[in-house]
Structures are given as C-alpha cells and as structure tokens.
Write a protein that holds these residues in place. Structure first.
Motif, PDB file in Angstrom:
ATOM      1  N   MET A   1      60.425 -25.202  55.903  1.00 30.48           N
ATOM      2  CA  MET A   1      61.107 -24.163  54.934  1.00 30.48           C
ATOM      3  C   MET A   1      62.251 -23.429  55.759  1.00 30.48           C
ATOM      4  SD  MET A   1      61.135 -23.244  52.011  1.00 30.48           S
ATOM      5  CE  MET A   1      61.300 -22.234  50.996  1.00 30.48           C
ATOM      6  N   LYS A   2      61.593 -22.861  57.179  1.00 26.71           N
ATOM      7  CA  LYS A   2      62.446 -22.138  58.010  1.00 26.71           C
ATOM      8  C   LYS A   2      63.847 -22.661  58.209  1.00 26.71           C
ATOM      9  CE  LYS A   2      59.164 -18.955  60.034  1.00 26.71           C
ATOM     10  NZ  LYS A   2      58.514 -18.521  61.308  1.00 26.71           N
ATOM     11  N   LYS A   3      63.846 -24.038  58.493  1.00 27.59           N
ATOM     12  CA  LYS A   3      64.831 -24.987  58.951  1.00 27.59           C
ATOM     13  C   LYS A   3      65.955 -24.788  57.700  1.00 27.59           C
ATOM     14  CE  LYS A   3      65.890 -29.146  60.779  1.00 27.59           C
ATOM     15  NZ  LYS A   3      65.670 -30.577  61.197  1.00 27.59           N
ATOM     16  N   GLN A   4      65.402 -24.966  56.352  1.00 26.71           N
ATOM     17  CA  GLN A   4      66.461 -25.031  55.317  1.00 26.71           C
ATOM     18  C   GLN A   4      67.080 -23.546  55.171  1.00 26.71           C
ATOM     19  OE1 GLN A   4      63.692 -26.445  52.297  1.00 26.71           O
ATOM     20  NE2 GLN A   4      64.166 -28.489  52.486  1.00 26.71           N
ATOM     21  N   ILE A   5      66.275 -22.414  55.448  1.00 23.06           N
ATOM     22  CA  ILE A   5      66.856 -21.046  55.254  1.00 23.06           C
ATOM     23  C   ILE A   5      67.881 -20.839  56.334  1.00 23.06           C
ATOM     24  CG2 ILE A   5      66.152 -18.759  55.606  1.00 23.06           C
ATOM     25  CD1 ILE A   5      63.514 -19.235  54.256  1.00 23.06           C
ATOM     26  N   LYS A   6      67.622 -21.297  57.424  1.00 25.42           N
ATOM     27  CA  LYS A   6      68.762 -21.172  58.657  1.00 25.42           C
ATOM     28  C   LYS A   6      69.893 -22.104  58.131  1.00 25.42           C
ATOM     29  CE  LYS A   6      66.852 -20.684  63.216  1.00 25.42           C
ATOM     30  NZ  LYS A   6      66.513 -21.253  64.455  1.00 25.42           N
ATOM     31  N   LYS A   7      69.834 -23.364  57.522  1.00 28.02           N
ATOM     32  CA  LYS A   7      71.062 -24.043  57.127  1.00 28.02           C
ATOM     33  C   LYS A   7      71.627 -23.179  55.932  1.00 28.02           C
ATOM     34  CE  LYS A   7      71.777 -28.658  55.628  1.00 28.02           C
ATOM     35  NZ  LYS A   7      71.253 -30.237  55.368  1.00 28.02           N
ATOM     36  N   MET A   8      71.051 -22.808  55.046  1.00 29.34           N
ATOM     37  CA  MET A   8      71.461 -22.132  53.840  1.00 29.34           C
ATOM     38  C   MET A   8      72.555 -20.623  54.694  1.00 29.34           C
ATOM     39  SD  MET A   8      71.479 -23.397  51.161  1.00 29.34           S
ATOM     40  CE  MET A   8      71.817 -22.310  50.129  1.00 29.34           C
ATOM     41  N   ASN A   9      71.852 -20.007  55.458  1.00 26.00           N
ATOM     42  CA  ASN A   9      72.344 -18.901  56.249  1.00 26.00           C
ATOM     43  C   ASN A   9      73.822 -19.230  56.685  1.00 26.00           C
ATOM     44  OD1 ASN A   9      70.529 -16.835  55.240  1.00 26.00           O
ATOM     45  ND2 ASN A   9      69.228 -16.902  56.932  1.00 26.00           N
ATOM     46  N   ARG A  10      73.753 -20.320  57.313  1.00 29.47           N
ATOM     47  CA  ARG A  10      74.875 -20.901  58.224  1.00 29.47           C
ATOM     48  C   ARG A  10      75.936 -21.128  57.045  1.00 29.47           C
ATOM     49  NH1 ARG A  10      73.187 -25.637  60.647  1.00 29.47           N
ATOM     50  NH2 ARG A  10      71.118 -24.948  61.047  1.00 29.47           N
ATOM     51  N   PHE A  11      75.457 -21.852  56.236  1.00 30.64           N
ATOM     52  CA  PHE A  11      76.566 -22.137  55.098  1.00 30.64           C
ATOM     53  C   PHE A  11      76.904 -20.869  54.390  1.00 30.64           C
ATOM     54  CE2 PHE A  11      77.114 -23.094  50.510  1.00 30.64           C
ATOM     55  CZ  PHE A  11      77.958 -24.113  50.739  1.00 30.64           C
ATOM     56  N   ARG A  13      77.390 -17.963  55.855  1.00 24.95           N
ATOM     57  CA  ARG A  13      78.194 -17.345  56.835  1.00 24.95           C
ATOM     58  C   ARG A  13      79.763 -18.023  56.813  1.00 24.95           C
ATOM     59  NH1 ARG A  13      73.661 -16.599  60.131  1.00 24.95           N
ATOM     60  NH2 ARG A  13      74.216 -18.473  61.116  1.00 24.95           N
ATOM     61  N   HIS A  14      79.600 -19.452  56.736  1.00 29.24           N
ATOM     62  CA  HIS A  14      80.814 -20.044  56.853  1.00 29.24           C
ATOM     63  C   HIS A  14      81.595 -20.019  55.429  1.00 29.24           C
ATOM     64  CE1 HIS A  14      83.391 -23.862  57.509  1.00 29.24           C
ATOM     65  NE2 HIS A  14      83.246 -24.187  56.252  1.00 29.24           N
ATOM     66  N   ILE A  15      80.927 -20.030  54.224  1.00 26.24           N
ATOM     67  CA  ILE A  15      81.744 -19.758  53.070  1.00 26.24           C
ATOM     68  C   ILE A  15      82.176 -18.134  53.067  1.00 26.24           C
ATOM     69  CG2 ILE A  15      81.473 -19.237  50.498  1.00 26.24           C
ATOM     70  CD1 ILE A  15      81.429 -22.081  51.226  1.00 26.24           C
ATOM     71  N   GLY A  16      81.656 -17.117  53.661  1.00 20.72           N
ATOM     72  CA  GLY A  16      82.203 -15.868  53.780  1.00 20.72           C
ATOM     73  C   GLY A  16      83.490 -15.777  54.658  1.00 20.72           C
ATOM     74  N   LYS A  17      83.380 -16.514  55.919  1.00 18.07           N
ATOM     75  CA  LYS A  17      84.373 -16.554  56.836  1.00 18.07           C
ATOM     76  C   LYS A  17      85.564 -17.149  56.200  1.00 18.07           C
ATOM     77  CE  LYS A  17      81.738 -16.537  61.091  1.00 18.07           C
ATOM     78  NZ  LYS A  17      81.303 -17.203  62.161  1.00 18.07           N
ATOM     79  N   GLY A  18      85.277 -18.161  55.291  1.00 15.43           N
ATOM     80  CA  GLY A  18      86.526 -18.990  54.627  1.00 15.43           C
ATOM     81  C   GLY A  18      87.255 -18.173  53.638  1.00 15.43           C
ATOM     82  N   PRO A  79      90.510 -25.691  49.948  1.00 15.39           N
ATOM     83  CA  PRO A  79      91.465 -24.880  50.588  1.00 15.39           C
ATOM     84  C   PRO A  79      91.550 -24.745  52.066  1.00 15.39           C
ATOM     85  CG  PRO A  79      90.134 -23.532  48.967  1.00 15.39           C
ATOM     86  CD  PRO A  79      89.631 -25.170  49.095  1.00 15.39           C
ATOM     87  N   SER A  80      92.533 -24.585  52.666  1.00 16.28           N
ATOM     88  CA  SER A  80      92.564 -24.655  53.977  1.00 16.28           C
ATOM     89  C   SER A  80      91.877 -24.075  55.162  1.00 16.28           C
ATOM     90  CB  SER A  80      94.183 -24.155  54.471  1.00 16.28           C
ATOM     91  OG  SER A  80      94.341 -23.054  54.119  1.00 16.28           O
ATOM     92  N   ALA A  81      91.259 -23.018  54.695  1.00 15.45           N
ATOM     93  CA  ALA A  81      90.171 -22.212  55.245  1.00 15.45           C
ATOM     94  C   ALA A  81      88.650 -22.786  55.290  1.00 15.45           C
ATOM     95  CB  ALA A  81      90.099 -20.835  54.644  1.00 15.45           C
ATOM     96  N   PHE A  82      88.658 -23.773  54.623  1.00 15.05           N
ATOM     97  CA  PHE A  82      87.223 -24.614  54.353  1.00 15.05           C
ATOM     98  C   PHE A  82      87.588 -26.021  54.772  1.00 15.05           C
ATOM     99  CE2 PHE A  82      87.267 -21.404  51.324  1.00 15.05           C
ATOM    100  CZ  PHE A  82      86.067 -20.719  51.442  1.00 15.05           C
ATOM    101  N   ARG A  83      88.756 -26.257  55.523  1.00 10.96           N
ATOM    102  CA  ARG A  83      88.881 -27.585  56.121  1.00 10.96           C
ATOM    103  C   ARG A  83      88.493 -27.727  57.284  1.00 10.96           C
ATOM    104  NH1 ARG A  83      94.741 -29.210  53.688  1.00 10.96           N
ATOM    105  NH2 ARG A  83      94.047 -28.721  51.475  1.00 10.96           N
ATOM    106  N   THR A  84      88.149 -28.826  57.999  1.00 11.11           N
ATOM    107  CA  THR A  84      87.537 -28.986  59.544  1.00 11.11           C
ATOM    108  C   THR A  84      89.135 -28.930  60.164  1.00 11.11           C
ATOM    109  OG1 THR A  84      87.533 -31.250  59.343  1.00 11.11           O
ATOM    110  CG2 THR A  84      85.604 -29.908  58.953  1.00 11.11           C
ATOM    111  N   GLU A  85      89.057 -28.555  61.451  1.00  9.62           N
ATOM    112  CA  GLU A  85      90.170 -28.805  62.404  1.00  9.62           C
ATOM    113  C   GLU A  85      90.630 -30.195  62.492  1.00  9.62           C
ATOM    114  OE1 GLU A  85      92.020 -26.290  63.527  1.00  9.62           O
ATOM    115  OE2 GLU A  85      90.632 -25.080  62.616  1.00  9.62           O
ATOM    116  N   LYS A  86      89.821 -31.064  62.294  1.00  5.30           N
ATOM    117  CA  LYS A  86      90.344 -32.681  62.504  1.00  5.30           C
ATOM    118  C   LYS A  86      91.060 -33.040  61.249  1.00  5.30           C
ATOM    119  CE  LYS A  86      88.608 -37.328  63.131  1.00  5.30           C
ATOM    120  NZ  LYS A  86      87.101 -37.992  63.273  1.00  5.30           N
ATOM    121  N   ILE A  87      90.619 -32.654  60.113  1.00  2.33           N
ATOM    122  CA  ILE A  87      91.416 -32.880  58.750  1.00  2.33           C
ATOM    123  C   ILE A  87      92.601 -32.499  58.780  1.00  2.33           C
ATOM    124  CG2 ILE A  87      91.400 -32.822  56.190  1.00  2.33           C
ATOM    125  CD1 ILE A  87      88.310 -33.087  56.655  1.00  2.33           C
ATOM    126  N   ILE A  88      92.778 -31.300  59.382  1.00  2.00           N
ATOM    127  CA  ILE A  88      94.159 -30.316  59.140  1.00  2.00           C
ATOM    128  C   ILE A  88      95.152 -30.983  60.219  1.00  2.00           C
ATOM    129  CG2 ILE A  88      95.337 -28.228  59.774  1.00  2.00           C
ATOM    130  CD1 ILE A  88      92.556 -26.924  58.709  1.00  2.00           C
TER     131      ILE A  88
END
Length: 97
Positions: A1-11, A13-18, A79-88
């Motif tokens: 369960m903690k692993k899934q919570i960490k994964k959701m937190n990372r996700f 943060r990624h969405i927030g940054k984007g 959108p460009s902020a959510f793409r990986t560097e390799k794809i760009i």
C-alpha cells in the motif's frame, strides 16, 4: 500500500510541475507575439487546445479511462510540458529535416 501511495505522490508532483510549466508558457504568449516569435506562440496555443480537449473528454462519464488511454498511446496528444525529453527530441529532429 505504501508503494502505491508513493507512486501516486510522484504522479501528482509530476502533474503539478507540468501544469505550472504550461501556466508560465501561456502567460508568456503576449510577450512572444510582441517579440514576433510566432512559432513558439503557435505551439503554446496548440498545447492549450490539447489541454482543453483532454479536459473535455475527462469530464464525460467514463472519460478518465478514455483520457488515460489517449495519453498512454498517443504521445502527440500530450502538451509539451508532459512529454518526455526523448519524444521532444525525436519530434524536433524529424521537423528539422
């Protein structure tokens, strides 16, 4: 369960940054037009259109699943902020040829 919570937190943060990056880029559109950088302004307008399109799909019943599938399988729909560097890098290499 903690692993899934960490994964959701990372996700989350990624969405927030984007979203923060997209907000900054959108706020810069008037200065881009003033400096006659029409290509960058046009790319940002396309990013806005992508965000609106995905948001509209998200709102309809079952849209979360459809949106997730679209984003997973169609990298150009992101959108460009959510793409990986390799794809760009691949897209810029193709367009510069």
């Amino acid at each position: 369960m903690k692993k899934q919570i960490k994964k959701m937190n990372r996700f989350a943060r990624h969405i927030g940054k984007g979203l923060h990056i997209e907000f900054k880029e959108t706020a810069a559109i008037p200065s881009l037009l003033k400096d006659r950088e029409y290509k960058k302004a046009g790319e940002q307008v396309l990013d806005i259109a992508r965000m609106v399109g995905l948001s509209v799909i998200w709102v309809i019943p079952g849209g979360a699943v459809i949106t997730a599938m679209i984003v997973k399988f169609s990298h150009k729909s992101r959108p460009s902020a959510f793409r990986t560097e390799k794809i760009i890098e691949e897209e810029t290499d193709i367009s510069s040829r």
